[in-house]
Design a protein around this motif. Structure first.
Motif, short mmCIF file in Angstrom:
data_model
loop_
_atom_site.label_atom_id
_atom_site.label_comp_id
_atom_site.label_asym_id
_atom_site.label_seq_id
_atom_site.Cartn_x
_atom_site.Cartn_y
_atom_site.Cartn_z
N CYS A 215 7.64 5.79 -3.48
CA CYS A 215 7.14 4.41 -3.59
C CYS A 215 6.34 4.05 -2.34
O CYS A 215 5.28 4.63 -2.11
CB CYS A 215 8.31 3.47 -3.83
SG CYS A 215 7.75 1.82 -4.19
N ASP A 216 6.85 3.14 -1.51
CA ASP A 216 6.08 2.74 -0.34
C ASP A 216 6.77 3.08 0.97
O ASP A 216 6.47 2.52 2.01
CB ASP A 216 5.74 1.24 -0.39
CG ASP A 216 6.98 0.36 -0.50
OD1 ASP A 216 8.08 0.91 -0.71
OD2 ASP A 216 6.84 -0.86 -0.36
N GLY B 92 8.53 7.75 -10.01
CA GLY B 92 7.87 6.94 -8.99
C GLY B 92 6.37 6.96 -9.20
O GLY B 92 5.87 7.39 -10.24
N GLY C 87 12.19 -2.22 -7.42
CA GLY C 87 11.66 -1.38 -8.50
C GLY C 87 12.71 -0.95 -9.51
O GLY C 87 12.37 -0.52 -10.61
N LYS D 180 6.46 -1.80 -8.57
CA LYS D 180 6.50 -0.53 -7.86
C LYS D 180 6.45 0.65 -8.83
O LYS D 180 7.01 1.69 -8.58
CB LYS D 180 7.74 -0.47 -7.00
CG LYS D 180 7.71 -1.53 -5.90
CD LYS D 180 8.77 -1.36 -4.91
CE LYS D 180 8.56 -2.33 -3.77
NZ LYS D 180 9.58 -2.23 -2.78
#
Ligand code: KG4
Ligand code: ZN
Length: 364
Positions: free
Chosen positions: A14-15, A90, A144, A360
């Protein structure tokens, strides 16, 4: 007794670009390093994670984060027994960055490669942090993810229910945006809610009367939007005390839904595995004090142990991936260089596909 293993874990779904070293045996392992580079600033002005920006940031940072994880653990790749990497679910660009990097390292060193499901990482965290015995119930609540998982062993998961639209963290973030509060929305809505009256507004508790463990949070966010517009029309603005009431009302509604559905999920879990003794929470929303206290109270009432791992291991991290890799490696479950990145990868293959996709990426 199985051999003590040292596993390097890599996470980039993800981030967060993350790497960690975990050492031990299944059920008793230690985190030697847990490095996370968060991309929050890169995405801040876009109101959500931008997949292309995320993928580039992962590709730029991943080798540095891995180097740091090895350095903090006081190790080199020569000390590592295998490399575990998130292979899904993801954002595909991010997952690919991690998988390609792990494959490169394995090809160069000859180390075994283990592809890990990110959700399995979250689901096995109680074992890593507290050695929690199977079976247990996991409530995963983040920006998410939102699902109840019955965890019977490291490879047997039953998804008992989850969100059919937004994840709760996503709803906190959107509510903050609607009310002009800073991101991430969870902490700012929680702070504001402390000053408000949770009963001042009548907000919906979606799907509460449905006799299953599914949840919905997007209608709640729309209700906040409408309530805000009514307040603005009446007061020619959004007075701070009313904003606090809206935050308190929103948080109370999310809490009520999570508690009611956790009660149902405990019953459902125990109908499958009567020995379930623990409800474990993971994900950023598990940081919320009101939600935590309400879930603790539910556990006290239902003779259940409540477990919330330390926040650094609750939110996205690579230690959970390394630990899941350790468990899979011990069970002889390794992959080869054909391992592919999977944007969607439900843990419980039998459960129906989730609807929609969140801020997300896919809510797998
Ligand atoms: O697990 P996480 O760090 O990342 C992923 O979503 O994968 O969770 C982040 C989410 C954000 O949506 C954030 O607003 C929410 O968790 N969050 C909270 C709180 N702290 C973070 N939600 C409610 N209350 C909080 N105190
Ligand atoms: Zn996650």
């Amino acid at each position: 007794m199985s051999a003590v293993l040292t596993i390097l874990g890599i996470e980039s779904s993800c981030d967060d670009t993350a790497a960690a070293v975990v050492r031990g045996v299944a059920g008793n392992a230690r985190v030697l390093s847990n490095e996370v580079f968060t991309q929050t600033d890169e995405h801040a002005s876009f109101g959500g994670v931008v997949p292309e920006i995320a993928a580039r940031a992962h590709a730029e940072k991943i080798d540095h984060v891995i180097e740091n994880a090895l350095m903090v653990a006081g190790m080199t790749l020569k000390d590592i027994d295998a490399i575990a990497v998130t292979a899904g679910p993801g954002l595909i660009g991010g997952v690919l960055s991690g998988v390609m990097c792990a494959k490169g390292l394995c090809a160069a060193t000859g180390l075994p490669l283990i592809g890990v499901n990110h959700l399995a990482g979250h689901a096995l965290t109680p074992q890593l942090t507290d050695g929690t015995a199977f079976p247990y119930l996991m409530l995963l609540v983040s920006g998410g993810h939102c699902q109840f998982l019955l965890v019977e062993d490291h490879d047997t998961y039953t998804r008992l229910g989850g969100t059919i639209d937004d994840a709760p963290g996503e709803a906190f973030d959107k509510t903050a945006r609607i009310l002009g509060l800073p991101q991430p929305g969870g902490p700012s809505v929680e702070t504001e809610a402390k000053l408000g009256d949770p009963k001042a507004f009548s907000l919906p508790r979606p799907l509460l009367n449905r006799d299953n463990c599914d949840m919905s949070f997007s209608g709640l966010k729309t209700a906040i939007l409408r309530a805000r517009d009514d307040v603005i029309a009446e007061h020619c603005g959004l007075p701070t005390p009313i904003r606090a009431d809206l935050c308190a009302g929103f948080q109370a509604a999310v809490t009520d839904v999570l508690v009611a559905k956790s009660r149902k999920a405990l019953q459902a879990a125990r109908s499958i595995a009567p020995d379930v003794a623990t409800l474990a929470v993971a994900g950023g929303v598990a940081a919320n004090g009101t939600i935590r206290s309400a879930l603790k109270a539910l556990c006290a009432e239902t003779d259940t142990e409540f477990l919330a791992p330390p926040l650094a291991l609750c939110t996205d991290n690579a230690a959970m991936i390394a630990y899941t890799g350790l468990v899979r490696f011990t069970a002889g479950m390794t992959d080869d260089l054909t391992l592919s990145a999977r944007p969607r990868w439900p843990l419980d293959q039998k459960s129906p596909t989730m609807l929609g996709s969140g801020k997300k990426g896919a809510k797998a």
